[in-house]
Motif scaffolding. Structure first.
Motif, short mmCIF file in Angstrom:
data_model
loop_
_atom_site.label_atom_id
_atom_site.label_comp_id
_atom_site.label_asym_id
_atom_site.label_seq_id
_atom_site.Cartn_x
_atom_site.Cartn_y
_atom_site.Cartn_z
N MET A 31 29.38 28.25 44.48
CA MET A 31 29.62 28.79 45.63
C MET A 31 28.64 29.75 45.61
SD MET A 31 32.45 30.88 47.49
CE MET A 31 31.76 31.32 49.67
N ASN A 32 27.76 29.99 46.28
CA ASN A 32 25.95 30.99 46.81
C ASN A 32 26.62 32.76 46.20
OD1 ASN A 32 22.94 31.15 46.31
ND2 ASN A 32 23.21 31.05 48.22
N SER A 67 32.32 33.16 37.53
CA SER A 67 33.07 32.11 38.52
C SER A 67 32.89 32.62 39.75
CB SER A 67 34.09 31.70 37.90
OG SER A 67 34.80 30.57 39.69
N VAL A 68 32.39 32.68 41.14
CA VAL A 68 32.55 32.28 42.14
C VAL A 68 33.10 31.51 43.49
CG1 VAL A 68 31.31 33.76 43.84
CG2 VAL A 68 31.06 34.12 41.87
N GLU A 69 34.39 32.30 43.80
CA GLU A 69 35.02 30.84 44.35
C GLU A 69 35.02 31.93 45.88
OE1 GLU A 69 38.40 29.44 43.00
OE2 GLU A 69 37.47 29.05 40.99
N GLN A 70 35.41 31.00 47.29
CA GLN A 70 35.84 31.96 48.40
C GLN A 70 37.18 33.05 48.25
OE1 GLN A 70 34.74 30.42 51.36
NE2 GLN A 70 35.56 32.73 52.97
N ASP A 71 36.86 34.01 48.66
CA ASP A 71 37.78 35.05 47.78
C ASP A 71 38.63 35.02 46.49
OD1 ASP A 71 38.03 35.05 50.85
OD2 ASP A 71 39.81 34.01 51.22
N SER A 92 36.20 35.91 42.71
CA SER A 92 35.52 36.76 41.57
C SER A 92 35.53 36.89 40.67
CB SER A 92 33.98 37.06 42.18
OG SER A 92 34.52 38.56 41.74
N ASN A 126 31.71 38.88 49.37
CA ASN A 126 30.73 37.76 49.21
C ASN A 126 29.91 37.87 50.59
OD1 ASN A 126 28.28 36.45 48.03
ND2 ASN A 126 29.57 34.89 48.33
#
Length: 129
Positions: A1-2, A19-23, A25, A61
């Protein structure tokens, strides 16, 4: 994810995203002697808070996210040279308000925990500056 928030942050001071994902980090901070407050190497809590805050911002984000408040607990000391990892998860969303739970771990040991109340503004907090 950007990552689209806090793009100019100093990652040496606030951590590096791993690591970064929807909702969510996960941010890693490699502490060093420049963060120590004494000869024993105690890391100033501001660096741990900065890591946790950055993790919360990345979990939300959004370019216009700001911190409104934080309820935090420093549970264990961190020594210069140790690596700590913050995990931030959005616990709830209500309009522009996001409640983010953050824990900071050293290996499997929790050294910090907190609830961060974040807001997404319609425009940058500094306006058109």
């Amino acid at each position: 994810m950007n990552i689209i928030t806090h793009q100019k942050i100093n990652q040496k001071l606030c951590g590096t995203p791993i690591s970064v994902e929807q909702d969510f980090s996960c941010i890693e901070l490699k502490t060093d002697d420049s963060m120590a407050v004494d000869k024993q190497g105690l890391v100033h809590g501001g660096f741990i808070f900065g890591l946790a805050d950055y993790a919360a911002m990345v979990a939300v984000n959004d370019p216009n996210v700001v911190l409104g408040s934080a309820d935090v607990k420093f549970l264990k000391p961190v020594k210069a040279g140790e690596i700590v990892v913050a995990e931030a998860k959005i616990a709830s969303k209500k309009g522009k308000k996001h409640l983010v739970s953050v824990t900071v771990n050293r290996n499997d040991e929790v050294v910090f925990s907190g609830e961060f109340t974040c807001f997404i503004l319609d425009q940058h907090v500094l306006g058109s500056v």
